[in-house]
Write an enzyme that holds these catalytic residues in place. Structure first.
Site, PDB file in Angstrom:
ATOM      1  N   LYS A  37       0.829  -1.217   0.000  1.00 43.66           N
ATOM      2  CA  LYS A  37       0.000   0.000   0.000  1.00 43.66           C
ATOM      3  C   LYS A  37       0.865   1.271   0.000  1.00 43.66           C
ATOM      4  O   LYS A  37       0.664   2.177  -0.811  1.00 43.66           O
ATOM      5  CB  LYS A  37      -0.926  -0.009   1.219  1.00 43.66           C
ATOM      6  N   ILE A  38       1.853   1.322   0.895  1.00 44.09           N
ATOM      7  CA  ILE A  38       2.656   2.549   1.017  1.00 44.09           C
ATOM      8  C   ILE A  38       3.659   2.657  -0.139  1.00 44.09           C
ATOM      9  O   ILE A  38       3.824   3.723  -0.749  1.00 44.09           O
ATOM     10  CB  ILE A  38       3.382   2.586   2.394  1.00 44.09           C
ATOM     11  N   ASP A  54      10.132  -6.441  -5.139  1.00 41.76           N
ATOM     12  CA  ASP A  54       9.179  -6.997  -4.170  1.00 41.76           C
ATOM     13  C   ASP A  54       9.143  -8.506  -4.419  1.00 41.76           C
ATOM     14  O   ASP A  54       9.463  -8.969  -5.522  1.00 41.76           O
ATOM     15  CB  ASP A  54       7.778  -6.381  -4.365  1.00 41.76           C
ATOM     16  N   CYS A 111       9.034  -2.255   2.762  1.00 39.86           N
ATOM     17  CA  CYS A 111       8.655  -3.637   3.054  1.00 39.86           C
ATOM     18  C   CYS A 111       8.586  -3.826   4.575  1.00 39.86           C
ATOM     19  O   CYS A 111       9.160  -3.044   5.331  1.00 39.86           O
ATOM     20  CB  CYS A 111       9.632  -4.613   2.413  1.00 39.86           C
ATOM     21  N   PRO A 112       7.855  -4.827   5.034  1.00 37.82           N
ATOM     22  CA  PRO A 112       7.758  -5.033   6.483  1.00 37.82           C
ATOM     23  C   PRO A 112       9.041  -5.623   7.058  1.00 37.82           C
ATOM     24  O   PRO A 112       9.866  -6.161   6.313  1.00 37.82           O
ATOM     25  CB  PRO A 112       6.598  -6.027   6.617  1.00 37.82           C
ATOM     26  N   THR A 139      11.139   4.758   5.968  1.00 40.29           N
ATOM     27  CA  THR A 139       9.964   5.099   6.789  1.00 40.29           C
ATOM     28  C   THR A 139       9.271   3.818   7.234  1.00 40.29           C
ATOM     29  O   THR A 139       8.131   3.861   7.679  1.00 40.29           O
ATOM     30  CB  THR A 139       8.947   5.953   5.993  1.00 40.29           C
ATOM     31  N   SER A 140       9.952   2.672   7.085  1.00 39.80           N
ATOM     32  CA  SER A 140       9.262   1.403   7.314  1.00 39.80           C
ATOM     33  C   SER A 140       9.509   0.858   8.724  1.00 39.80           C
ATOM     34  O   SER A 140       8.672   1.030   9.601  1.00 39.80           O
ATOM     35  CB  SER A 140       9.662   0.414   6.229  1.00 39.80           C
ATOM     36  N   ARG A 141      10.641   0.235   8.936  1.00 35.87           N
ATOM     37  CA  ARG A 141      11.025  -0.222  10.271  1.00 35.87           C
ATOM     38  C   ARG A 141      12.539  -0.082  10.398  1.00 35.87           C
ATOM     39  O   ARG A 141      13.275  -0.399   9.455  1.00 35.87           O
ATOM     40  CB  ARG A 141      10.634  -1.691  10.507  1.00 35.87           C
ATOM     41  N   ASP A 196      12.694   7.918   9.248  1.00 40.90           N
ATOM     42  CA  ASP A 196      11.579   8.164  10.158  1.00 40.90           C
ATOM     43  C   ASP A 196      11.558   7.094  11.248  1.00 40.90           C
ATOM     44  O   ASP A 196      10.823   7.198  12.216  1.00 40.90           O
ATOM     45  CB  ASP A 196      10.262   8.146   9.374  1.00 40.90           C
ATOM     46  N   GLU A 223      14.554   2.494  18.296  1.00 38.77           N
ATOM     47  CA  GLU A 223      13.213   2.916  18.659  1.00 38.77           C
ATOM     48  C   GLU A 223      12.552   1.908  19.607  1.00 38.77           C
ATOM     49  O   GLU A 223      12.696   0.711  19.434  1.00 38.77           O
ATOM     50  CB  GLU A 223      12.402   2.949  17.364  1.00 38.77           C
ATOM     51  N   HIS A 252       9.208   8.877  13.845  1.00 40.93           N
ATOM     52  CA  HIS A 252       8.117   7.945  13.495  1.00 40.93           C
ATOM     53  C   HIS A 252       6.795   8.715  13.343  1.00 40.93           C
ATOM     54  O   HIS A 252       5.786   8.388  13.969  1.00 40.93           O
ATOM     55  CB  HIS A 252       7.972   6.840  14.539  1.00 40.93           C
TER      56      HIS A 252
END
Ligand code: NAD
Length: 330
Positions: free
Chosen positions: A155-156, A175, A205-206, A232-234, A258, A263, A295
């Site tokens: 989605k993102i 992907d 990606c996650p 901006t993911s993880r 981000d 974190e 974040h």
């Protein structure tokens, strides 16, 4: 239905209160305490609790909630790895979540980080405030006709592909599954090719075993010199020590983050002091071409409205005994 809302921030309260008028029959009481075994007993007299990624919804908490008659756990986030689903199943507590709220919010922030680090906007802002109008140290490059490499086109990532196309960039992607909605303007390539051909790389990606530290010294060496990297993911998609080594090698024109490895789970917390205490994040901040935000990618009015309306609709579906795609199965 009476909901006890845990870990309330002022913006949560505003967005839920604004939405509540469309959901007659639901009332919410707010507490600043987060949900954990010490605070679960506060739910006495309520029908449901609303919790977040930072909440401790483990066995002990759920036992207390069950003893207080709670039958619905409303997660106002996509993730539910902090919920003990075996115990919710055992006690028949229904768990519902908000799977996606505003992919554009995160993608727009990713582009903002790419642009800000390319044109050194943070430096420019501070220079002008100090009455220094010289342009030294501010040169960037045009995004127009450059190559954007998007890793993860869910989605993102798909929203980021569309934004990059709008800038007149060539968009390539990597992907494990191809997103058919992008086939008109995105070329899927192997990861190595994406790394070597991209002028801007953005991670969407996650975090999983297969993606943990996917940006490390080996993958960094494969990137073009002068690349811009955005995450901006993880945080743990990037091995921070290797990123620092790459920055020292002058690999990057800019880095926009981000999210970062150190974190905590408390993504909504005010962590300004915490960031400074953390060593690798502080080391990253010492480089002039690195920009870090806290974040905040998801943090737009539209995303908060979507979180509130989906959460309240979940509560309505529960009341009506309706199944929902937002159910988290035990
Ligand atoms: P999504 O599930 O829609 O998309 C993820 C994509 O990654 C999928 O297309 C999947 O096939 C792909 N993928 C899986 N394994 C991969 C691999 N090994 N290599 C490349 N791609 C792979 O998720 P989304 O809603 O687009 O969210 C993406 C990530 O953004 C989330 O996992 C989350 O970590 C992050 N996020 C950040 C914020 C923020 O505020 N900064 C907010 C929401 C989500």
């Amino acid at each position: 239905m009476k909901i006890l809302f845990y870990d309330t921030k002022s913006y949560d309260r505003e967005s839920f209160e604004a939405c509540l008028q469309n959901f007659p029959g639901i009332t919410i009481e707010y507490t600043k305490s987060d949900l954990d075994p010490r605070t679960a007993a506060l739910a006495e007299g309520f029908d449901a609790v609303c919790a977040f990624v930072s909440s401790d919804v483990g066995t002990q908490t759920l036992e207390i909630l069950h003893a207080r008659g709670i039958r619905l756990l409303l997660m106002r986030c996509a993730g539910f790895n902090n919920v003990d689903l075996e115990t919710t199943g055992k006690y028949g507590i229904r768990v519902m979540r908000v799977p996606g709220y505003s992919p554009e919010a995160v993608a727009e922030h990713a582009m903002a980080l790419a642009l800000a680090s390319n044109r050194r906007l943070y430096k420019a802002y501070n220079k002008v405030r100090e009455n220094d109008f010289s342009l030294s140290g501010l040169m960037g490059f045009n995004f127009y006709q450059k190559t954007a490499g998007i890793i993860g086109t869910g989605k993102i990532g798909a929203a980021m592909c569309r934004i990059c196309r709008g800038f007149g960039m060539k968009v390539i992607a990597y992907d494990v599954y191809e997103n058919q909605s992008l086939k008109d303007f995105v070329e899927y390539v192997p990861l190595d090719q994406l790394l070597s051909d991209s002028d801007v790389i953005s991670l969407h990606c996650p975090l999983m075993d297969s993606t943990y530290h996917m940006i490390n010294i080996d993958t960094i060496r494969k990137m073009k010199d002068g690349v811009i990297l955005v995450n901006t993911s993880r945080g743990a998609l990037v091995k921070t020590d290797d990123l620092i080594e790459g920055i020292r090698m002058h690999k990057f024109a800019g880095v926009g983050l981000d999210v970062y490895e150190e974190e905590t789970n408390n993504v909504f917390e005010d962590r300004s002091d915490e960031i400074l205490e953390h060593s690798t994040t502080a080391r990253l901040l010492s480089f002039p071409n690195v920009m870090i935000t806290s974040h905040q990618g998801f943090f737009t009015r539209e995303a908060l409205e979507a979180i509130a309306s989906t959460t309240l609709q979940n509560a309505m579906d529960f009341l009506a005994g309706k199944e929902s795609p937002n159910d988290v199965k035990s």
